[in-house]
Structures are given as structure tokens and as C-alpha cells.
Design an enzyme around this catalytic site. Structure first.
Site, PDB file in Angstrom:
ATOM      1  N   LYS A  81     -21.786  26.005 -13.473  1.00 29.84           N
ATOM      2  CA  LYS A  81     -22.808  25.409 -14.360  1.00 29.84           C
ATOM      3  C   LYS A  81     -22.134  24.718 -15.545  1.00 29.84           C
ATOM      4  CE  LYS A  81     -23.224  29.708 -16.931  1.00 29.84           C
ATOM      5  NZ  LYS A  81     -23.848  31.029 -16.920  1.00 29.84           N
ATOM      6  N   TYR A 123     -13.726  13.891 -45.416  1.00 34.43           N
ATOM      7  CA  TYR A 123     -15.034  13.888 -46.082  1.00 34.43           C
ATOM      8  C   TYR A 123     -15.181  15.058 -47.051  1.00 34.43           C
ATOM      9  CZ  TYR A 123     -16.808  10.463 -42.696  1.00 34.43           C
ATOM     10  OH  TYR A 123     -17.020   9.342 -41.943  1.00 34.43           O
TER      11      TYR A 123
HETATM   12  C1  LIG Z   1     -23.081  32.093 -16.595  1.00 38.54           C
HETATM   13  C2  LIG Z   1     -23.579  33.033 -15.608  1.00 38.54           C
HETATM   14  C3  LIG Z   1     -22.710  33.821 -14.854  1.00 38.54           C
HETATM   15  C4  LIG Z   1     -21.219  33.863 -15.088  1.00 38.54           C
HETATM   16  O1  LIG Z   1     -20.953  34.570 -16.261  1.00 38.54           O
HETATM   17  P1  LIG Z   1     -19.482  34.798 -16.784  1.00 38.54           P
HETATM   18  O2  LIG Z   1     -19.631  35.731 -17.918  1.00 38.54           O
HETATM   19  O3  LIG Z   1     -18.988  33.458 -17.204  1.00 38.54           O
HETATM   20  O4  LIG Z   1     -18.690  35.342 -15.649  1.00 38.54           O
HETATM   21  C5  LIG Z   1     -23.249  34.608 -13.864  1.00 38.54           C
HETATM   22  N1  LIG Z   1     -24.582  34.636 -13.643  1.00 38.54           N
HETATM   23  C6  LIG Z   1     -25.449  33.921 -14.371  1.00 38.54           C
HETATM   24  C7  LIG Z   1     -26.893  34.002 -14.091  1.00 38.54           C
HETATM   25  C8  LIG Z   1     -24.986  33.112 -15.390  1.00 38.54           C
HETATM   26  O5  LIG Z   1     -25.853  32.404 -16.122  1.00 38.54           O
END
Ligand SMILES: *Cc1c(COP(=O)(O)O)cnc(C)c1O
Length: 392
Positions: free
Chosen positions: A38, A274
Site C-alpha cells: 500500500k 526562512y
Molecule cells: C499496513 C498494514 C499492514 C502491515 O503493517 P506493518 O506494521 O507495516 O507490517 C498489515 N495489515 C494491514 C491491514 C495494514 O493496514
């Protein structure tokens, strides 16, 4: 480093990715592993990372939005014919996207009876995973509503909807012991209850999955049939307070760097960037780095984080001085009569400090601490305008 003219890059080390995939699969060898890609694979590039994971033996990928899932499915083409893709965020009132996802064979999460009905209404065979909320209070049916979800899933079978999974997500798995442990134990209990409800409801065999990286590493009883590998794949620890990346034997996959764009000598008393939030206490050499918050460098890193500058004479530990701007920021290179670095020398913001070419560089964990966030956000924020360079 890159062939394009953009000043700045994010190197993605495919050998490190393959190493981390091996580590995770060895540490939970009895389970199937889903590679989580993702948010453009946490900033590493969803399509190339998906390809690398398939090569490393992953048969299942997880990606939050169905739009991202469709992009990956299309880009992978035939290479992903035997790869299952699971997606858990369906935009409301978007039947078109939903239909396209089902047609593409993407497996979908269902939290409500309405989700199941919408998927069944498409009228083509679909595979779903029922989500139960075991305590995260994000998506998922509350346990008291789970029997109705199971009943709807059983009824939808006749309409071609096959329930292939039951799943949930842990809220506190990155800690062990104390209150967090109790919260995790409680979530496992509720998950167990959901599995019983499903069995009683006549759902039959399903893949059970609850654990992400921290759950699988630190709560073996949460592993069930399948674990979802996220941050660990990218070579970062889910919680450096509990175990560092090095202790876990993981190798950071992303290195962010840029050439020094300018080196100059500031007079004592001169303010930088800045708001003039940093003033040279004495004559100082400074370097200009052509990345900024427009590239995902957090503005909170102003006067807080550091970079490593690799010069002919050695490595300079260069703190950020003044505010991070949209496209650039300034670092302190040191004192002396001659310039300690040259235009074009490489600055590494973060990466793998154990690699020969980035020895001693800052880590994403150090940046996270400086910016009051987590390593996940440091890598994921690195924006699309920064070219990814795939190595290995
Ligand atoms: C992001 C996510 C993971 C992976 O989590 P990590 O802590 O990066 O291993 C697994 N399941 C779901 C539903 C997630 O949103």
C-alpha cells in the site's frame, strides 16, 4: 546516480528487499505471507516492489485502496496471473470501481452486510475476507454484529460470493508486556470468538489472518494461517524501542540522497533560511541540499535532523540548520579556511548505515525521532517527484 536531471533520488535496494523477505518468511515459516504494498509500497514503488516480491516467492499482495490494487494488477499483467491481490478500502458509492476490482479478481474485505450485498449485486464470482473489529476500532464488524455478517456471507454464496478469509488487525502489537500485551491478548480472544461464530454459522474453511510485522515477530500466537508483511519488508523495525532494525537482522531498503548544490562560507552572525531560526555562531561552511518538504522531507526536521556528506576526505556529519523549505534545505559543513566539501558531493539523508557506500549515515529511525513520528512515515512521505533508482 540517476540518469534524469532531478537533483535528488531514492535508491531502492532489491537485494535488501529480498533479504528481508527471506528473514520474515524464515521467522514465520508455517504461515503464508502476504506482501503489503500500500501507499506505493511505503514509498518504495508498488509495481517494482510487487514484482520483486513475486520473484521472492510471495503469492499474495495486500494493498489498501482498490484503485491502487487495480494499478498494480494492470501493471503486472501476466506476471501476476498466479498472484492474489487483497484490498480493503472500497470507495463508497463507486460501483464501477468495485465491479472492475471484482472482474480483475481482486479479493475484497467486507465489514458490513451492505459490503457483501454490493459485491453480490455485481453478479460475477467474487472472493471476500470478512473483517471483524477486535479492538482497533477502525474497519470491521463489531463482534456483536459478526453473526449477521457471517449469515450474509453464507447467503451470498449462491450469488457467487465466496468467503475465503476472516481477518482483523492488531492495534498494540508493537509493544510487549503490560497494558499493550493485554490489549493484544484481548484482540486474539475476540478473533478466536469470531472464528467460532463463523464455524457455527457454517462458513467452512477460511484463511485466518491477524498479524502484521510486529504481530508475527512478537506475538506468535497471532500468526494463524497467514501474516501480512509490511514495514519489515522495507527493512525497518516496527518499534525501535523494542528491537532495532539491526537486532532484527533487517536491512533498510530505501536510501535518500542528493548532490550538494552549493557550498559557501557564511560570516558569524548570519541567519539561515526562512525566519532566520539559525544564526552562525562563528564563520561556517554551509551546504545546500536540493530536496525539501515538496519531496517529503518533513519540515519538522528543521534544526533537528542531520545528513551525511561523503567527500573525498571523508564523511561529514552535517546537521540541518534553519528551516526546511519546499525544495531545499541547508546543512552545516564545519569551520576552517578551505571548503570541507565540494559541489556535487553526495549527501545522504537516511539509508543503511552498515552499507559500505553509506557507512554511518542517519537512519529513518533517527529522522523519525527528530520529527516526532515513526519510520513508516519517513519513507512513505518521500514524494513521487523524487526519482526511484532500483538497484540489484
Ligand atoms: C499496513 C498494514 C499492514 C502491515 O503493517 P506493518 O506494521 O507495516 O507490517 C498489515 N495489515 C494491514 C491491514 C495494514 O493496514
Amino acid at each position: 546516480m540517476t540518469e534524469c536531471a532531478y537533483a535528488g533520488w531514492a535508491r531502492i535496494d532489491n537485494a535488501a528487499l529480498a533479504h528481508n523477505a527471506r528473514m520474515l518468511r524464515q521467522s514465520a515459516p508455517a504461515q503464508e505471507h502476504m506482501g503489503i504494498v500500500k501507499a506505493d509500497a511505503y514509498g518504495h514503488g508498488a509495481v517494482p516492489v510487487s514484482r520483486a516480491l513475486i520473484e521472492a516467492g510471495y503469492r499474495m499482495l495486500g494493498i489498501a485502496q482498490i484503485d491502487e490494487a487495480l494499478t498494480v494488477r494492470r501493471a503486472l499483467g501476466a506476471a501476476a496471473d498466479n498472484t492474489r491481490i487483497f484490498s480493503w478500502i472500497i470507495p463508497p458509492a463507486h460501483e464501477g470501481a468495485l465491479r472492475e476490482a471484482v472482474r480483475a479478481g481482486i479479493e475484497l474485505s467486507a465489514s458490513t452486510v451492505a459490503d457483501i450485498l454490493a459485491i453480490a449485486a455485481i453478479g460475477i464470482p467474487a472472493r471476500i475476507h470478512l473483517k471483524v473489529d477486535t479492538g482497533m476500532s477502525r474497519a470491521g464488524a463489531l463482534i456483536e454484529d459478526f453473526p449477521a455478517l457471517v449469515a450474509a456471507a453464507v447467503q451470498a454464496r449462491d450469488r457467487g460470493v465466496e468467503t475465503v478469509g476472516i481477518w482483523s488487525h492488531l492495534a498494540c502489537a508493537d509493544e510487549v508486556g503490560g497494558l499493550a500485551q493485554r490489549a493484544t491478548d484481548r484482540q486474539i480472544e475476540i478473533f478466536q470468538r469470531a472464528l467460532e461464530i463463523a464455524a457455527e454459522g457454517g462458513l467452512g474453511h477460511v484463511t485466518r489472518h491477524l498479524a502484521a510485522t510486529s504481530g508475527q515477530l512478537w506475538h506468535p500466537s497471532a500468526r494463524y494461517d497467514l501474516v501480512r508483511d509490511g514495514i519489515g519488508l522495507y527493512g525497518l523495525t516496527p518499534n525501535p524501542q523494542h528491537a532495532t532494525t539491526v537486532e532484527l537482522g533487517l536491512r533498510p531498503v530505501m536510501t535518500v540522497g542528493a548532490p550538494l548544490m552549493l557550498v559557501k562560507h557564511l560570516r558569524a552572525g548570519t541567519a539561515v533560511s526562512y525566519g532566520g531560526t539559525w544564526t552562525a555562531p562563528h564563520d561556517t561552511w554551509i551546504g545546500l541540499i536540493p530536496l525539501g518538504y515538496g519531496d517529503g522531507v518533513p519540515r519538522l526536521a528543521s534544526n533537528r535532523a542531520r545528513v551525511s556528506v561523503y567527500t573525498e576526505a571523508g564523511v561529514i556529519d552535517a546537521p540541518i540548520i534553519g528551516r526546511v523549505c519546499m525544495d531545499q534545505f541547508v546543512v552545516k559543513l564545519g569551520q576552517g579556511t578551505s571548503a570541507p566539501a565540494r559541489i556535487g558531493d553526495t549527501a545522504i539523508l537516511f539509508g543503511d548505515p552498515s552499507r559500505a557506500d553509506t557507512r554511518g549515515c542517519p537512519t529513518a529511525d533517527e529522522w523519525a525521532e527528530a520529527c516526532q513520528t515513526i519510520n513508516y512515515e519517513i519513507v512513505t512521505r518521500i514524494g513521487p517527484r523524487v526519482p526511484r533508482v532500483y538497484e540489484g
